[in-house]
Design an enzyme around this catalytic site. Structure first.
Site, short mmCIF file in Angstrom:
data_model
loop_
_atom_site.label_atom_id
_atom_site.label_comp_id
_atom_site.label_asym_id
_atom_site.label_seq_id
_atom_site.Cartn_x
_atom_site.Cartn_y
_atom_site.Cartn_z
N SER A 53 -6.60 -20.11 9.00
CA SER A 53 -6.68 -21.26 8.11
C SER A 53 -8.01 -21.98 8.25
O SER A 53 -8.63 -21.96 9.31
CB SER A 53 -5.55 -22.24 8.41
OG SER A 53 -5.69 -23.38 7.59
N ASN B 2 1.03 -23.81 5.48
CA ASN B 2 0.65 -23.94 4.07
C ASN B 2 1.64 -24.82 3.31
O ASN B 2 1.24 -25.61 2.44
CB ASN B 2 0.59 -22.56 3.40
CG ASN B 2 -0.68 -21.82 3.76
OD1 ASN B 2 -1.25 -22.04 4.82
ND2 ASN B 2 -1.11 -20.92 2.91
N GLU C 46 0.85 -28.25 4.09
CA GLU C 46 -0.37 -28.58 3.33
C GLU C 46 0.00 -29.00 1.90
O GLU C 46 -0.53 -29.99 1.38
CB GLU C 46 -1.27 -27.34 3.35
CG GLU C 46 -2.60 -27.48 2.67
CD GLU C 46 -3.36 -26.14 2.72
OE1 GLU C 46 -3.48 -25.55 3.82
OE2 GLU C 46 -3.81 -25.67 1.67
P1 NBP Z 1 -9.53 -11.66 -1.48
O1 NBP Z 1 -8.12 -12.09 -1.25
O2 NBP Z 1 -10.19 -12.01 -2.74
O3 NBP Z 1 -9.57 -10.07 -1.28
C1 NBP Z 1 -10.79 -9.38 -1.45
C2 NBP Z 1 -10.83 -8.17 -0.56
O4 NBP Z 1 -9.66 -7.37 -0.75
C3 NBP Z 1 -12.02 -7.29 -0.90
O5 NBP Z 1 -12.48 -6.72 0.29
C4 NBP Z 1 -11.39 -6.26 -1.81
O6 NBP Z 1 -12.10 -5.05 -1.84
C5 NBP Z 1 -10.09 -6.05 -1.14
N1 NBP Z 1 -9.06 -5.40 -1.97
C6 NBP Z 1 -8.45 -5.83 -3.07
BR1 NBP Z 1 -8.81 -7.40 -3.93
N2 NBP Z 1 -7.55 -4.97 -3.55
C7 NBP Z 1 -7.61 -3.93 -2.71
C8 NBP Z 1 -6.92 -2.70 -2.66
N3 NBP Z 1 -5.97 -2.41 -3.52
N4 NBP Z 1 -7.21 -1.86 -1.65
C9 NBP Z 1 -8.15 -2.17 -0.75
N5 NBP Z 1 -8.86 -3.33 -0.75
C10 NBP Z 1 -8.57 -4.21 -1.71
O7 NBP Z 1 -10.46 -12.12 -0.25
P2 NBP Z 1 -10.52 -13.49 0.57
O8 NBP Z 1 -10.45 -14.67 -0.31
O9 NBP Z 1 -11.66 -13.32 1.50
O10 NBP Z 1 -9.17 -13.44 1.41
C11 NBP Z 1 -8.85 -12.41 2.33
C12 NBP Z 1 -7.44 -12.65 2.86
O11 NBP Z 1 -7.45 -13.90 3.56
C13 NBP Z 1 -6.39 -12.79 1.77
O12 NBP Z 1 -5.17 -12.29 2.22
C14 NBP Z 1 -6.28 -14.28 1.56
O13 NBP Z 1 -5.03 -14.67 1.06
C15 NBP Z 1 -6.48 -14.77 3.00
N6 NBP Z 1 -7.00 -16.14 3.13
C16 NBP Z 1 -7.93 -16.63 2.25
C17 NBP Z 1 -8.42 -17.91 2.39
C18 NBP Z 1 -9.46 -18.46 1.45
O14 NBP Z 1 -9.75 -19.66 1.56
N7 NBP Z 1 -10.02 -17.65 0.57
C19 NBP Z 1 -7.96 -18.69 3.45
C20 NBP Z 1 -7.06 -18.16 4.36
C21 NBP Z 1 -6.57 -16.88 4.18
P3 NBP Z 1 -13.16 -4.76 -3.02
O15 NBP Z 1 -14.37 -5.55 -2.67
O16 NBP Z 1 -13.35 -3.31 -2.96
O17 NBP Z 1 -12.53 -5.24 -4.31
#
Ligand code: NBP
Length: 482
Positions: free
Chosen positions: A131, A189, A192
């Site tokens: 988080s 969450n 939150e």
């Molecule tokens: P995203 O949730 O946007 O995911 C992007 C990543 O997932 C990229 O590496 C993408 O690869 C890969 N991906 C996807 Br989309 N579909 C895929 C598939 N079918 N097979 C393999 N790879 C796949 O990224 P993020 O916002 O950095 O979040 C990462 C994780 O952390 C998520 O679970 C999110 O819920 C969690 N999270 C996010 C936050 C935040 O503030 N963003 C906070 C806390 C937790 P590609 O580049 O090849 O498309």
């Protein structure tokens, strides 16, 4: 030549993955980065990671080859099937005792399944809540790891080094077995959602009830941030209210419909599954649904006219009531959240450290606040505390703030301002402190129409049925439920 040089491999180069890698690098760990779309690996190595000791891999095999033993691989990819796909591709390249960590927002049921399935293959699986968003990932997130406990000694160093620190202590500790880490993250969450909705209702009361302008409201939040309510969300609300561009205050022009990614709903589902009255978070989820009905609300507002008299009371006093009401409502929300954790721990045999969880949330994450320190102290004093509302500190605060909660709701009622979370806090407080609920009537009705039986006071455990009308039989029901 020894190719096993990297401390950890990280898959997923979106916002969270990239920032966590840079954070690990800052703390002296050598990370090997990989992403499904490998152009992103190249771009990351040539840009953000330039000049660091981070290395890139262009296939999973290559990444695994670079890792020291036991091999540690962390996934930061979209939750759901992408996690399973990567696990399936990784397993053939790993051996017994190697570790896979999922740092995404995965459903805790999936994490439990993965821990069990991978244990059979000798792989230690960890599901970790992460988080704090982008900034947290880069400079110190709150980390909530759970899963196979044998993995913890091998990841503790990295996790506690990169996590946020509160009063010098890492906001990261082992949470518990199977899906415990992701469950705790999910409840985080949910809380939150509740905190954000409470702040929104306080803003609504200030804006439409008390008629304050953005600058005045910002000043109130600034004051609040110096006392018991000091928290990240109060701080950003102060700044958001003040934010202006060439068209004026930005907040006034943002459409009042909120989105969601589902973890609040998951918390409410868990509350329903385990039978815990997590009413404040539930109302905060419903408030988002209500916000999404923008066109409907606009239409209905034209038809349903209200007779509202402008507020004529003492604004300063009303604001002090509001501050105390917010504090009381927050306490109710956290009490409900911890009650849910307790019930889930019982169902799953998790040995949760509640003080440790409060500390994990104390820094790095979105709900970070001074007040979590009081929760930690409550559990430090009594690790078996069944309800935060039974701790001396919180008893005193509730005694001090409950009249303000009522005064705030009376004012909101007169001003016809919808306050689903403040109202549910009051409802819950008066419910949980009511020694004689009306459920005796409920039981009587259930028995009247469905022969569901009831217990008499003083004869608990003995279920009896009454033939209320003289027409029914004396047989009690075991199937039809109401
Ligand atoms: P995203 O949730 O946007 O995911 C992007 C990543 O997932 C990229 O590496 C993408 O690869 C890969 N991906 C996807 Br989309 N579909 C895929 C598939 N079918 N097979 C393999 N790879 C796949 O990224 P993020 O916002 O950095 O979040 C990462 C994780 O952390 C998520 O679970 C999110 O819920 C969690 N999270 C996010 C936050 C935040 O503030 N963003 C906070 C806390 C937790 P590609 O580049 O090849 O498309």
């Amino acid at each position: 030549m020894n190719t096993e040089v990297a401390d950890i491999g990280l898959i997923g180069l979106a916002v969270m993955g990239q920032n966590l890698i840079l954070n690990m690098n800052d703390h002296g760990f050598k990370v090997c980065a990989y992403n499904r779309t490998t152009e992103k690996v190249k771009s990351f190595i040539e840009n953000e990671a330039k000049g660091t000791q981070i290395i890139g891999a262009f296939s999973l095999e290559e990444m695994v080859r670079t890792l020291k033993k036991p091999k540690r691989v962390m996934l930061l990819v979209k939750a759901g099937s992408a996690v399973d796909e990567f696990i399936n591709k990784l397993v053939p390249h790993l051996s017994s005792g190697d570790i896979i960590i999922d740092g995404g927002n995965s459903d805790y049921h999936d994490t439990t399944r993965r821990v069990v399935e991978l244990e059979k293959k000798g792989i230690l699986f960890v599901g970790s809540g992460v988080s704090g968003g982008e900034e947290g990932a880069r400079y110190g997130p709150s980390l909530m790891p759970g899963g196979n406990p044998r993995a913890w000694p091998h990841i503790k160093n990295i996790f506690q080094a990169i996590s946020a620190k509160a009063d010098g202590e890492p906001c990261c500790d082992w949470v518990g077995e199977t899906g415990a880490g992701h469950f705790v993250k999910m409840v985080h969450n949910g809380i939150e959602y509740g905190d954000m909705q409470l702040i929104c209702e306080a803003y609504h009361i200030m804006r439409d009830g008390l008629g304050l302008n953005p600058e005045e409201m910002s000043n109130v939040f600034d004051e609040w941030n110096k006392g018991d309510l000091k928290s990240f969300l109060i701080e950003i609300t102060r700044d958001i209210l003040r934010y202006k561009n060439d068209k004026g205050y930005l907040l006034e022009r943002i459409r009042d419909t909120a989105g969601q990614k589902g973890t609040g709903k998951w918390t409410v589902n868990a509350a329903l599954e385990y039978g815990v009255p997590v009413t404040l978070i539930a109302n905060s989820v419903f408030a988002r649904f209500m916000s999404a009905l923008k066109n409907h609300r606009v239409e209905a507002s034209k038809i349903h006219k209200k007779n509202i008299k402008p507020f004529s009371g003492d604004k300063k006093q009303a604001l002090e009531h509001l501050r105390k009401a917010l504090y009381a409502a927050k306490i109710i929300s956290y009490a409900q959240g911890f009650m849910l954790l307790k019930q889930a721990a019982q169902e799953h045999n998790w040995n949760l450290n509640y003080g440790g969880i409060a500390l994990m949330w104390r820094g790095g994450c979105i709900i970070r606040s001074a007040f979590l320190g009081n929760i930690k102290q409550a559990f430090d004093k009594n690790p078996n505390l069944s309800d935060l509302l039974l701790d001396d500190f919180f008893i005193k605060v509730m005694h001090d703030c409950q009249d303000s909660l009522i005064a705030t709701l009376q004012m909101a009622l007169q001003q016809r301002i919808s306050t689903p979370t403040f109202s549910s806090a009051r409802d819950y407080y008066d419910g949980i402190t009511c020694n004689l609920s009306p459920a005796n009537l409920l039981q009587a009705m259930r028995d009247y129409f469905g022969a569901h039986t009831y217990e008499l006071m003083g004869q608990e455990g003995k279920f009896v049925h009454t033939n209320w009308t003289g027409r029914g039989g004396n047989v009690s029901a075991s199937t039809y439920d109401a």
